[in-house]
Structure formats: structure tokens, C-alpha cells
Design a protein around this motif. Sequence first.
Motif, PDB file in Angstrom:
ATOM      1  N   ASP A  57      29.670  37.120  38.702  1.00  0.00           N
ATOM      2  CA  ASP A  57      28.414  37.319  37.973  1.00  0.00           C
ATOM      3  C   ASP A  57      28.334  36.431  36.734  1.00  0.00           C
ATOM      4  OD1 ASP A  57      27.479  39.154  39.779  1.00  0.00           O
ATOM      5  OD2 ASP A  57      27.728  40.907  38.476  1.00  0.00           O
ATOM      6  N   TRP A  58      29.437  35.896  36.291  1.00  0.00           N
ATOM      7  CA  TRP A  58      29.496  35.048  35.105  1.00  0.00           C
ATOM      8  C   TRP A  58      29.165  33.587  35.436  1.00  0.00           C
ATOM      9  CZ3 TRP A  58      33.234  38.216  37.011  1.00  0.00           C
ATOM     10  CH2 TRP A  58      34.247  37.631  37.768  1.00  0.00           C
ATOM     11  N   ILE A  71      32.221  34.258  29.795  1.00  0.00           N
ATOM     12  CA  ILE A  71      33.600  34.686  29.506  1.00  0.00           C
ATOM     13  C   ILE A  71      33.647  36.192  29.244  1.00  0.00           C
ATOM     14  CG2 ILE A  71      35.506  34.490  27.848  1.00  0.00           C
ATOM     15  CD1 ILE A  71      34.932  31.482  27.767  1.00  0.00           C
ATOM     16  N   GLU A  72      32.656  36.701  28.523  1.00  0.00           N
ATOM     17  CA  GLU A  72      32.602  38.137  28.259  1.00  0.00           C
ATOM     18  C   GLU A  72      32.412  38.926  29.558  1.00  0.00           C
ATOM     19  OE1 GLU A  72      30.676  35.894  26.606  1.00  0.00           O
ATOM     20  OE2 GLU A  72      31.663  35.901  24.658  1.00  0.00           O
ATOM     21  N   LEU A  73      31.530  38.440  30.444  1.00  0.00           N
ATOM     22  CA  LEU A  73      31.313  39.118  31.728  1.00  0.00           C
ATOM     23  C   LEU A  73      32.584  39.135  32.569  1.00  0.00           C
ATOM     24  CD1 LEU A  73      27.789  37.739  32.695  1.00  0.00           C
ATOM     25  CD2 LEU A  73      28.357  40.092  32.029  1.00  0.00           C
ATOM     26  N   ASN A  75      35.643  38.980  31.388  1.00  0.00           N
ATOM     27  CA  ASN A  75      36.581  39.891  30.732  1.00  0.00           C
ATOM     28  C   ASN A  75      36.289  41.345  31.104  1.00  0.00           C
ATOM     29  OD1 ASN A  75      38.001  37.838  29.471  1.00  0.00           O
ATOM     30  ND2 ASN A  75      36.837  37.982  27.566  1.00  0.00           N
ATOM     31  N   ILE A  76      35.003  41.712  31.153  1.00  0.00           N
ATOM     32  CA  ILE A  76      34.616  43.065  31.557  1.00  0.00           C
ATOM     33  C   ILE A  76      35.061  43.320  32.996  1.00  0.00           C
ATOM     34  CG2 ILE A  76      32.621  44.536  32.084  1.00  0.00           C
ATOM     35  CD1 ILE A  76      31.230  43.144  29.637  1.00  0.00           C
ATOM     36  N   HIS A  77      34.827  42.350  33.859  1.00  0.00           N
ATOM     37  CA  HIS A  77      35.234  42.464  35.266  1.00  0.00           C
ATOM     38  C   HIS A  77      36.747  42.660  35.372  1.00  0.00           C
ATOM     39  CE1 HIS A  77      35.986  41.034  39.426  1.00  0.00           C
ATOM     40  NE2 HIS A  77      34.847  41.624  39.653  1.00  0.00           N
ATOM     41  N   ASN A  78      37.509  41.911  34.596  1.00  0.00           N
ATOM     42  CA  ASN A  78      38.967  42.033  34.630  1.00  0.00           C
ATOM     43  C   ASN A  78      39.441  43.383  34.093  1.00  0.00           C
ATOM     44  OD1 ASN A  78      39.486  39.561  35.868  1.00  0.00           O
ATOM     45  ND2 ASN A  78      39.660  38.474  33.924  1.00  0.00           N
ATOM     46  N   LYS A  79      38.805  43.883  33.053  1.00  0.00           N
ATOM     47  CA  LYS A  79      39.176  45.204  32.517  1.00  0.00           C
ATOM     48  C   LYS A  79      38.943  46.287  33.568  1.00  0.00           C
ATOM     49  CE  LYS A  79      40.217  44.510  28.128  1.00  0.00           C
ATOM     50  NZ  LYS A  79      41.598  44.520  27.729  1.00  0.00           N
ATOM     51  N   LEU A  80      37.804  46.222  34.247  1.00  0.00           N
ATOM     52  CA  LEU A  80      37.518  47.192  35.302  1.00  0.00           C
ATOM     53  C   LEU A  80      38.525  47.043  36.438  1.00  0.00           C
ATOM     54  CD1 LEU A  80      35.846  49.452  36.454  1.00  0.00           C
ATOM     55  CD2 LEU A  80      34.170  47.762  37.228  1.00  0.00           C
ATOM     56  N   GLY A  81      38.896  45.808  36.758  1.00  0.00           N
ATOM     57  CA  GLY A  81      39.909  45.574  37.786  1.00  0.00           C
ATOM     58  C   GLY A  81      41.244  46.200  37.424  1.00  0.00           C
ATOM     59  N   GLU A  82      41.619  46.121  36.162  1.00  0.00           N
ATOM     60  CA  GLU A  82      42.863  46.752  35.702  1.00  0.00           C
ATOM     61  C   GLU A  82      42.792  48.268  35.874  1.00  0.00           C
ATOM     62  OE1 GLU A  82      43.214  45.440  31.659  1.00  0.00           O
ATOM     63  OE2 GLU A  82      43.921  43.450  32.232  1.00  0.00           O
ATOM     64  N   GLN A  83      41.651  48.846  35.518  1.00  0.00           N
ATOM     65  CA  GLN A  83      41.475  50.297  35.656  1.00  0.00           C
ATOM     66  C   GLN A  83      41.529  50.718  37.125  1.00  0.00           C
ATOM     67  OE1 GLN A  83      37.733  50.926  33.692  1.00  0.00           O
ATOM     68  NE2 GLN A  83      38.579  50.535  31.659  1.00  0.00           N
ATOM     69  N   LEU A  84      40.887  49.947  37.991  1.00  0.00           N
ATOM     70  CA  LEU A  84      40.900  50.265  39.419  1.00  0.00           C
ATOM     71  C   LEU A  84      42.302  50.102  40.005  1.00  0.00           C
ATOM     72  CD1 LEU A  84      37.520  48.639  40.457  1.00  0.00           C
ATOM     73  CD2 LEU A  84      38.073  51.084  40.464  1.00  0.00           C
ATOM     74  N   THR A  85      43.042  49.140  39.521  1.00  0.00           N
ATOM     75  CA  THR A  85      44.427  48.958  39.981  1.00  0.00           C
ATOM     76  C   THR A  85      45.245  50.209  39.682  1.00  0.00           C
ATOM     77  OG1 THR A  85      44.303  46.563  39.699  1.00  0.00           O
ATOM     78  CG2 THR A  85      46.509  47.546  39.745  1.00  0.00           C
ATOM     79  N   GLU A  86      45.046  50.782  38.508  1.00  0.00           N
ATOM     80  CA  GLU A  86      45.765  52.010  38.157  1.00  0.00           C
ATOM     81  C   GLU A  86      45.372  53.154  39.081  1.00  0.00           C
ATOM     82  OE1 GLU A  86      48.402  52.194  36.115  1.00  0.00           O
ATOM     83  OE2 GLU A  86      48.114  50.019  36.024  1.00  0.00           O
ATOM     84  N   ALA A 106      35.913  31.734  34.751  1.00  0.00           N
ATOM     85  CA  ALA A 106      35.075  31.427  33.589  1.00  0.00           C
ATOM     86  C   ALA A 106      35.773  30.445  32.669  1.00  0.00           C
ATOM     87  CB  ALA A 106      34.700  32.706  32.833  1.00  0.00           C
ATOM     88  N   ARG A 107      37.066  30.631  32.482  1.00  0.00           N
ATOM     89  CA  ARG A 107      37.835  29.720  31.639  1.00  0.00           C
ATOM     90  C   ARG A 107      37.857  28.323  32.241  1.00  0.00           C
ATOM     91  NH1 ARG A 107      39.778  31.556  27.642  1.00  0.00           N
ATOM     92  NH2 ARG A 107      41.077  33.219  26.961  1.00  0.00           N
ATOM     93  N   LEU A 108      37.942  28.240  33.564  1.00  0.00           N
ATOM     94  CA  LEU A 108      37.909  26.938  34.220  1.00  0.00           C
ATOM     95  C   LEU A 108      36.563  26.245  34.007  1.00  0.00           C
ATOM     96  CD1 LEU A 108      39.634  27.779  37.629  1.00  0.00           C
ATOM     97  CD2 LEU A 108      40.582  26.444  35.737  1.00  0.00           C
ATOM     98  N   TYR A 109      35.483  27.001  34.178  1.00  0.00           N
ATOM     99  CA  TYR A 109      34.149  26.454  33.977  1.00  0.00           C
ATOM    100  C   TYR A 109      33.942  26.027  32.522  1.00  0.00           C
ATOM    101  CZ  TYR A 109      32.002  27.320  38.516  1.00  0.00           C
ATOM    102  OH  TYR A 109      31.647  27.278  39.845  1.00  0.00           O
ATOM    103  N   ALA A 110      34.528  26.781  31.594  1.00  0.00           N
ATOM    104  CA  ALA A 110      34.380  26.479  30.181  1.00  0.00           C
ATOM    105  C   ALA A 110      35.317  25.367  29.723  1.00  0.00           C
ATOM    106  CB  ALA A 110      34.615  27.742  29.352  1.00  0.00           C
TER     107      ALA A 110
END
Length: 114
Positions: A57-58, A71-73, A75-86, A106-110
Motif C-alpha cells: 500500500d506504500w 515509509i510510515e505505511l 512501518n505500520i504494516h510491519n508492526k501488524l506483521g509482528e503482532q500477527l506472528t505472535e 519502502a526503504r528501497l524505493y526511497a
Amino acid sequence: MRCFCEHNETYNLKLEGEVDTDPIWCNQCGCNFDIEEAPISNGLKDELVRWVMMYGDWINWDKDTLRPNGIELENIHNKLGEQLTEKVKKELGIKYKVTFSPSSTARLYAGLDF
């Protein structure tokens, strides 16, 4: 879960978002598992499918550029991924090792270093 590893089975999984794939992978051979075959609850499967559908989505796919708040989008996706992993770890128990592989597109694009 059945995969392409030496014994055709793995208990070493990773959760990773990607375009047009299910989010559970063998952490050894890279086999992408059908979410329906995962021994987790239907509710968690639904959460994982909704999460992976948000992957990218970013990125403005029409222009192949990073969205202004990309980058913020991500980061949100990654945080949710961490929660789902748990949640996946909790449902699978100690028989499985489950890790999370965060997105870094996002970091690659930036053009940012890792």
C-alpha cells in the motif's frame, strides 16, 4: 507442514508479506504454504489474509514510486506483521518455530540504506 525440504516437512516457518502470495513460508526451503493448510484458527487465517492484502500500500504501482507517507505505511504494516506472528506462535505452540520477515521495499524505493 509439507514443503520441499529434505524430509518434505518443516516446523520452521516465517511470516512474510509479498504480492499475490499467502503469508506463511518455510524458513528453510522458501516454500509458500496455502493459508488454508495452516493448522491455525479460521479467525487468524482471516487476519493474515487481510494483512497480506495490504502489502505494498506504500507504493504507487501505476507510477512505480513510493507514496508520500510510504515509509510510515510500511512501518505500520510491519508492526501488524509482528503482532500477527505472535498470534501464530501462540496458536501453533512450541512444536513450530515462527519468525517474522519485515518488508523493506519502502526503504528501497526511497534509496535508504538498511
